[in-house]
Scaffold this motif. Structure first.
Motif, mmCIF file in Angstrom:
data_model
loop_
_atom_site.group_PDB
_atom_site.id
_atom_site.type_symbol
_atom_site.label_atom_id
_atom_site.label_comp_id
_atom_site.label_asym_id
_atom_site.label_seq_id
_atom_site.Cartn_x
_atom_site.Cartn_y
_atom_site.Cartn_z
ATOM 1 N N ALA A 21 1.018 -1.389 0.074
ATOM 2 C CA ALA A 21 0.103 -0.071 -0.039
ATOM 3 C C ALA A 21 1.052 1.325 -0.021
ATOM 4 O O ALA A 21 0.296 2.421 -0.039
ATOM 5 N N GLY A 22 2.370 0.963 -0.163
ATOM 6 C CA GLY A 22 3.202 2.234 -0.096
ATOM 7 C C GLY A 22 3.841 2.682 1.010
ATOM 8 O O GLY A 22 4.554 3.806 1.000
ATOM 9 N N CYS B 76 15.625 3.149 -4.938
ATOM 10 C CA CYS B 76 14.768 2.619 -5.991
ATOM 11 C C CYS B 76 13.221 3.061 -5.556
ATOM 12 O O CYS B 76 12.430 3.376 -6.185
ATOM 13 N N TRP B 77 13.249 3.058 -4.006
ATOM 14 C CA TRP B 77 11.640 3.344 -3.572
ATOM 15 C C TRP B 77 11.529 4.751 -4.060
ATOM 16 O O TRP B 77 10.641 5.067 -4.254
ATOM 17 N N ASP B 78 12.467 5.749 -3.735
ATOM 18 C CA ASP B 78 11.959 7.104 -3.961
ATOM 19 C C ASP B 78 11.779 7.443 -5.450
ATOM 20 O O ASP B 78 11.026 8.098 -5.818
ATOM 21 N N GLU B 79 12.407 6.719 -6.310
ATOM 22 C CA GLU B 79 12.533 6.738 -7.847
ATOM 23 C C GLU B 79 11.128 6.467 -8.046
ATOM 24 O O GLU B 79 10.341 6.787 -9.198
ATOM 25 N N LYS B 80 10.379 5.239 -7.534
ATOM 26 C CA LYS B 80 9.206 4.663 -7.902
ATOM 27 C C LYS B 80 8.091 5.515 -7.408
ATOM 28 O O LYS B 80 7.207 5.810 -8.390
ATOM 29 N N VAL B 81 8.351 6.596 -6.442
ATOM 30 C CA VAL B 81 7.146 7.251 -6.035
ATOM 31 C C VAL B 81 7.173 8.797 -6.657
ATOM 32 O O VAL B 81 6.365 9.317 -6.333
ATOM 33 N N LYS B 82 8.428 9.103 -7.389
ATOM 34 C CA LYS B 82 8.404 10.337 -7.855
ATOM 35 C C LYS B 82 7.315 10.390 -9.053
ATOM 36 O O LYS B 82 6.960 9.714 -9.676
#
Lengths: 199, 82
Positions: A21-22, B76-82
């Motif tokens: 869910a993020g 990777c996580w930060d790139e995904k949520v951009k």
């Protein structure tokens, strides 16, 4: 004396749901929970710190990428271990790239196992060696196994997976797990006997 | 009483240590181990082998390795949520 407050650990399945869910915090908690075990698996499988770090990173990066598709048919840890084992075996294949025989082809569950060392061991051998020495002795003994046997041995006797879980991770039958484990344990015992026997 | 020979005994040591044999076979195997020194040595040292590996102390995760892992995952996580 006041007791420290007990913090209830969330189930992996709850963390997986939250991560999907993020929630980075939930994903990070899953990583924290299993990073040591996966590194240890990588070290035991490859016998090499650089390869073990690659196994660790690649496994968790794949978990991150594929988490949305994880259907939770198995435990999160079993899924993670399956990915890490595949990464580790790929490392070994690359190292043996000059050979055309796939690693699994070398597995023979039917061959004879004949113990040759029958001397009693010294009592508590782990107390008679420095930690670094005992690590090296155990690592070398595990490395004496072929990758197919080593993987089963590590999953069952180091990581503590059940026979069923080990079979699921490797895509083999429970009977094959038991047969490989039997042979692996006896072979590792032979190697350790050379070091730990009395006299 | 059914007697085990040494090959049968060795074949079952691993299953015995996993608690994966039935009561009759367990009793027969224990009788054999009480009489056969070679099988008893193999049994004791196989059990010790498993104990040595499952103590969980091997291969601490180095701090630098852990830091690089978390940095890579965060990126990777930060790139995904951009």
């Amino acid at each position: 004396m006041a007791e420290s407050p007990q913090v209830a650990l969330k189930d992996d399945s709850v963390l997986v749901t939250e991560a999907k869910a993020g929630s980075y915090a939930a994903f990070d908690e899953l990583v924290n929970r299993y990073e040591k075990k996966i590194y240890r698996l990588g070290m035991n499988l490859t016998g090499n710190p650089e390869d073990a770090e690659d196994v660790l990173q690649e496994a968790f990066l794949k978990v991150f990428v594929h988490l949305p598709d994880f259907r939770e048919d198995s435990r999160f840890y079993t899924w993670l271990v399956r990915i890490a084992v595949n990464e580790g075996l790929m490392k070994l294949r690359k190292r043996r790239s000059d050979k055309s025989v796939p690693i699994e082809d070398s597995v023979d569950e039917e061959g004879e196992v004949m113990p040759r060392e029958f001397a009693d061991w010294k009592p508590n051998p782990e107390e008679q060696y420095a930690q670094a020495e005992i690590e090296e002795i155990l690592r070398n003994a595990a490395q004496s196994l072929s990758p197919g046997f080593r993987t089963v041995f590590l999953l069952r006797d180091v990581d503590g997976l059940s026979t069923q879980e080990t079979a699921d991770v490797l895509g083999i039958s429970e009977g094959a797990v038991k047969a490989r484990l039997f042979r692996a344990r006896l072979q590792v015992r032979e190697e350790l006997s050379k070091v730990f026997k009395r006299g | 009483m059914t007697l085990l020979n040494c090959d049968d005994c060795l074949e079952q040591i691993s299953n015995y240590l996993d608690g994966a044999i039935d009561a009759d076979l367990k009793r027969t195997l224990e009788e054999h181990l009480g009489l056969c020194r070679h099988c008893k040595v193999v049994f004791d040292s196989t059990r010790k082998t498993i104990e040595l590996y499952c103590d969980g102390k091997l291969f601490e995760l180095p701090i630098g390795v852990r830091d690089r892992l978390h940095a890579a995952l965060r990126r990777c996580w930060d790139e995904k949520v951009k």
